[in-house]
Design an enzyme around this catalytic site. Sequence first.
Site, PDB file in Angstrom:
ATOM      1  N   GLU B  14       0.867  -1.167   0.000  1.00  0.00           N
ATOM      2  CA  GLU B  14       0.000   0.000   0.000  1.00  0.00           C
ATOM      3  C   GLU B  14       0.910   1.226   0.000  1.00  0.00           C
ATOM      4  O   GLU B  14       1.761   1.362   0.871  1.00  0.00           O
ATOM      5  CB  GLU B  14      -0.885   0.016   1.253  1.00  0.00           C
ATOM      6  CG  GLU B  14      -2.030   1.022   1.170  1.00  0.00           C
ATOM      7  CD  GLU B  14      -1.577   2.470   1.040  1.00  0.00           C
ATOM      8  OE1 GLU B  14      -2.173   3.201   0.243  1.00  0.00           O
ATOM      9  OE2 GLU B  14      -0.620   2.870   1.727  1.00  0.00           O
ATOM     10  N   CYS B  61      -6.036   4.526   5.165  1.00  0.00           N
ATOM     11  CA  CYS B  61      -5.686   3.371   4.363  1.00  0.00           C
ATOM     12  C   CYS B  61      -6.898   2.519   4.047  1.00  0.00           C
ATOM     13  O   CYS B  61      -7.696   2.220   4.928  1.00  0.00           O
ATOM     14  CB  CYS B  61      -4.662   2.531   5.109  1.00  0.00           C
ATOM     15  SG  CYS B  61      -4.184   1.119   4.125  1.00  0.00           S
ATOM     16  N   CYS B  64      -5.649  -1.347   5.179  1.00  0.00           N
ATOM     17  CA  CYS B  64      -5.897  -1.458   6.629  1.00  0.00           C
ATOM     18  C   CYS B  64      -7.221  -0.768   6.916  1.00  0.00           C
ATOM     19  O   CYS B  64      -7.325   0.006   7.864  1.00  0.00           O
ATOM     20  CB  CYS B  64      -4.830  -0.755   7.447  1.00  0.00           C
ATOM     21  SG  CYS B  64      -3.211  -0.708   6.726  1.00  0.00           S
ATOM     22  N   HIS B  68      -8.298   1.947  11.733  1.00  0.00           N
ATOM     23  CA  HIS B  68      -8.141   3.289  12.298  1.00  0.00           C
ATOM     24  C   HIS B  68      -9.469   3.807  12.834  1.00  0.00           C
ATOM     25  O   HIS B  68      -9.499   4.532  13.822  1.00  0.00           O
ATOM     26  CB  HIS B  68      -7.577   4.262  11.254  1.00  0.00           C
ATOM     27  CG  HIS B  68      -6.162   3.946  10.868  1.00  0.00           C
ATOM     28  ND1 HIS B  68      -5.105   4.086  11.741  1.00  0.00           N
ATOM     29  CD2 HIS B  68      -5.626   3.467   9.719  1.00  0.00           C
ATOM     30  CE1 HIS B  68      -3.989   3.723  11.134  1.00  0.00           C
ATOM     31  NE2 HIS B  68      -4.270   3.330   9.905  1.00  0.00           N
ATOM     32  N   ARG B 457      -0.967  -4.886  10.659  1.00  0.00           N
ATOM     33  CA  ARG B 457       0.437  -4.520  10.445  1.00  0.00           C
ATOM     34  C   ARG B 457       1.190  -4.167  11.722  1.00  0.00           C
ATOM     35  O   ARG B 457       2.363  -3.841  11.664  1.00  0.00           O
ATOM     36  CB  ARG B 457       0.537  -3.388   9.418  1.00  0.00           C
ATOM     37  CG  ARG B 457       0.311  -3.904   8.019  1.00  0.00           C
ATOM     38  CD  ARG B 457      -0.034  -2.854   6.996  1.00  0.00           C
ATOM     39  NE  ARG B 457      -0.422  -3.504   5.752  1.00  0.00           N
ATOM     40  CZ  ARG B 457      -1.608  -4.074   5.531  1.00  0.00           C
ATOM     41  NH1 ARG B 457      -2.530  -4.051   6.467  1.00  0.00           N
ATOM     42  NH2 ARG B 457      -1.872  -4.668   4.395  1.00  0.00           N
ATOM     43  N   SER B 480       3.307   1.008  10.449  1.00  0.00           N
ATOM     44  CA  SER B 480       4.368   1.168   9.444  1.00  0.00           C
ATOM     45  C   SER B 480       5.296   2.336   9.767  1.00  0.00           C
ATOM     46  O   SER B 480       6.381   2.437   9.205  1.00  0.00           O
ATOM     47  CB  SER B 480       3.778   1.301   8.034  1.00  0.00           C
ATOM     48  OG  SER B 480       3.204   0.060   7.647  1.00  0.00           O
ATOM     49  N   CYS B 524       2.593  -0.441   4.711  1.00  0.00           N
ATOM     50  CA  CYS B 524       1.470   0.427   4.413  1.00  0.00           C
ATOM     51  C   CYS B 524       1.937   1.856   4.577  1.00  0.00           C
ATOM     52  O   CYS B 524       2.033   2.368   5.689  1.00  0.00           O
ATOM     53  CB  CYS B 524       0.296   0.157   5.326  1.00  0.00           C
ATOM     54  SG  CYS B 524      -1.001   1.312   4.887  1.00  0.00           S
ATOM     55  N   CYS B 527      -0.503   4.895   5.665  1.00  0.00           N
ATOM     56  CA  CYS B 527      -0.648   4.922   7.115  1.00  0.00           C
ATOM     57  C   CYS B 527       0.596   5.469   7.787  1.00  0.00           C
ATOM     58  O   CYS B 527       0.521   6.187   8.783  1.00  0.00           O
ATOM     59  CB  CYS B 527      -0.854   3.503   7.653  1.00  0.00           C
ATOM     60  SG  CYS B 527      -2.488   2.871   7.398  1.00  0.00           S
TER      61      CYS B 527
END
Lengths: 313, 545
Positions: B14, B61, B64, B68, B457, B480, B524, B527
Site C-alpha cells: 500500500e 488506508c 488497513c 483506524h 500490520r 508502518s 502500508c 498509514c
Amino acid sequence: METNSSKKFYEVLESKGVSRRDFLKYCTALTATMGLSYSLVGQVAAKIEKAAAIRPPVVWLHFSECTGCSEAFLRTPDVGGIILETISVEYHETLMAAAGEQAEKSLHDAVEKYKGKFLCIVEGAVGTSYNGSYGKVSGKTFLEIAREVIPKAAATICVGSCSAYGGIAAAAPNPGGYKGVKDAIGIDTINLPGCPFNPLNLLGTILKYLDNEKIELDDYGRPLFAYGETVHDNCPRLEHYENDEFVEEFGSKEAELGYCLYKMGCKGPETYNNCPTAKFNDATSFPIQAGHPCIGCSEPGFWDEMTPFYEEM
Amino acid sequence: MGKRIIVDPITRIEGHLRIEVEVEKGKVVDAWCSGQMFRGIEMMLQGRDPRDAHHFVQRSCGVCTYVHALASVRAVEQACNIEIPENARIIRNLLHGSQFQHDHIVHFYHLHALDWVDIVSALSADPAKTAKLSENVSGRPQNSAYFSEIQTRLKTFVNSGQLGPFNNAYWGHSAYNLPAEANLMASAHYIEGLKLQAKAARMHAIFGGKNPHPQSLVVGGITSVRDLTPERIDEYTQIWKETKAFVDEVYLPDLLAIASFYKEWGAIGGNNDAYLAYGEFPQKKVDDDLLLPGGVVDASLAYAAVNTDKIAEDVTRAWYEKGEAKHPLSGETKPIAGEVFYNTDDKYSWIKAPRYAGKSAEVGPLARVLVAYAKGHDHVKKLVDHTLKTLDVGKGALFSTLGRTAARAIETVVISDAMEGWIETLKSNIASGNKKTYQPWTMPDKGQGGGLNDVPRGALGHWIDIKGGKIKNYQYVVPSTWNFGPRDSKKQKGPVEKSLVGTPVADPSKPIEVLRTVHSFDPCLACAVHVIDPHTNQTYEVKVI
C-alpha cells in the site's frame, strides 16, 4: 441460440471456477446498475464475452490515495479473475509483479505501445503545492506523471473521490494543495466518485466504453447511469421519511425498526450515487442498510461540505 | 563504497515507498527507507467534531481499512467516558477478526507470494506430480485435472502475449527455489485466493455496510442493529467458516510447503533489538482479557510489559520542521512548507522515527507472536513449535524474513479460531433478548483519550484532545511508522533498514531478495506518514495487558 464463441467463453469461465449461473447473476446486477432493463442481461453478458476477446490495455495510476479504490476493484464479486482478464492491466502498483526499474519499464512500454489506445484509470489526488513535492513515484511528482501519461490515454476514468475531486487529501487545510485530476491538469475525465467507488460502476463504464456507447455525464463528470439519482430517491427507508418516522438516537427502538436517518445527519438527499440499488460486496449491504447515515462521499468536497456528518442538513 | 540500488516504486504494497540499498560483495551493507507521500490527516482534524474523526482516519488506508476507525472511536469513547455495550464490543471484534483474515490472505497470496513463486516455472510442472505434492502437504488435496486446468489457463494467458501485471518480473531468477510443481500449486491458490478474498470481504459488509471503509461504527457503539438476526449472523458464520477452512487447509500448509524450500531465509532479515505489541481483541471489557497479549520482547525472548513512557521519537531525518519531542496529546505535525528533497545524508522520508527505550522496535505479526510465545500463550506456542518442527529449524529462525511471514499465518489461525466463541456469545445474547448495541452519551466540553491496540500490520495508537466539544488535537502512531521509519539523531536505523542489512543480492539489476524482506513487513505507507511526539509526562493511563 448459443454461438460457438459464447460456448467457448462459458467453458473458459467454468475453468476459472465461475459457473454460468454465477456469471449471469453478476450480469443481472450489472445490467441493473447500468440502468438497463432486465431483458438486456443477455446483451450485457455478450459484451463481456466480446470484451474478453479484446482485452484492452489499462494503465492504473496511483497518486495520493489509500489504495481503498484498488481494494474495491478487487472486490468485484465472483469474477475477480475475469475482470483481470477482461482487460489487460499493464500497470498497477498494487498488483504487478515487477518493481522499481522494471515497473517503470512496464509503464513506459504500455504508454508508448498503446499510445492513444489505452484506458487510464486514476486512483488518488494530485498534489499541486510546492511543484507537487508532497507526492512522488520514482522521483517524479504525481503532477509530472499525470501530465506525462494522461494526455496519451484514449480516455481517463477517475475512480474514487480523491482522483475525481481531491477527496480526503484536499480536505481543509489541504497542506499538499491536492486536487482532482481535471482540476490539476485541465483534462476532462469520467469520474466515478465514492469512498471507495462501487466496482460495478467501473465495469458498467468500461463495458459502455468498449461498446463505443456515449456515456452521458453530469456537470461533475459522473455517468448518469450510476449517478443520475440521489441515494435518497432510491432509499429503502424513503417511506419512513415520507411518514415522518425518524431515528433520533442510535440504539433506539426507531433505529431497530429501520426508520429514516435524516435527523441523524444522513446526506442521502444531496448525494448522487446508486448505493441503494447496486449496493456493495455482491449486493450484501450499503451504509444506510447497516443503520448508518450516508456521509455524501461521492459529492465534490464532501469532507468539508457534508461535515459534521451527524448534524441534520 | 558499494553499489547503490534504488527500488522505487516498491510494488505490491500500500502506498508510495522508495527503498535504497548499498550492496557490497553480493550483500546489502546499508539501507534507507523513504515514505514518498504526505497528506496530513491530523492537521485536517483540528477544530472538527470528534464524532467525525473515525471517518477521516479510516481513510488513512483502504487496505488497513476499519482499523483506524476502531482505534479512533475507542479514543473518543475514553475521552468521553463511554462504556460500549457487550454486543458492540463483539461486533467490533468480529469486524476486526475478519479484517485480519482478509488482509493476511491477500498479503500472502497477492502481495508477497510472487517474491517466492515463479509463475513461469509453473507452466512446465507436471499436473499429476502437483496433485501428489498437494496430497502430501495440503489439508485440501486437489487432483491432477484441477492443476491441469489451472496450467492451461496460465498458458493461454502467457501465450496471449499480454502478460499485464506479470510483465517484466524476475521470472527465472536464480533466487527462486521452488520446484515447478510447488510453483503451480501456489499459482492455483493465488487465483483461488483472489476469489475467496472478495467473499471474505462480505463479512465486513454484513455488519459494516460495505468494504473497504465499512460504515457502521459510531462513538458509543455500532449501528447495524437490524443485521443482528439469526439469518444474517448465519450468513456471516458461513463465510467465516469458509475463510477459516482456507486458512487452515490452504494458507498455513502452503506457507509451510514454500518455507521448506527457503530455509536459508530463516537467517536473513532479522537484526532487530526489540519487538513491540500492544495486544488486541478484548474479550471482556474494552481493554480487558486480550486474546493476543501486549508486551515487549528482545531477541532472547525475554518478556517485559509495555511502558509507554519509554516511547520517544525523532524527526531529524524526516521532512518536518524541527520540534521538541512531545506527548501525542500535544504533538504536532508540521511538514516543511516548501519543496522537499531526497538526500540519504540528510532528510529523506515523510516517515518519522519512533523509538522504544532508545532503540527501534519492530511491530506486527512477528512481534505479536513472539510476545504471545514468551508469555506462554498455549495456542500460539503450539503453532510456533509445530512450524519450527515441520521446517526442522531452531527458534532463531523466528527472527527473520521467514519467521515474520510464518508468524502472519500463525496468528491468522489463532484469530480465526477465536472468532467462533465471539459468534456464539453474540447469538446467545440476542436469543436472550439483549440487542443493545449503543450507549447514549453527551459530548463533554473537554476530555482526553487514547487507546493502544494491535492491527494486521502492528501496534497502533490514536490520541485525541477535545476542547469546547471540538477536536483540539489528534495524533496517531501507526505500525508502518515504527517499521519503516528512517534513521534518528543517533544515526540508528529503523527496523526495516536494519533488517535489510545482510540480505544477499545475486543480481543488482533484479533485487528480488530486497523485495522479500520489505514485503515480509507488509508495508502500508499511506498509514506510515503520521506522527508521534510522546514524552514521559503521561497525563492518562493506557492499559496494556
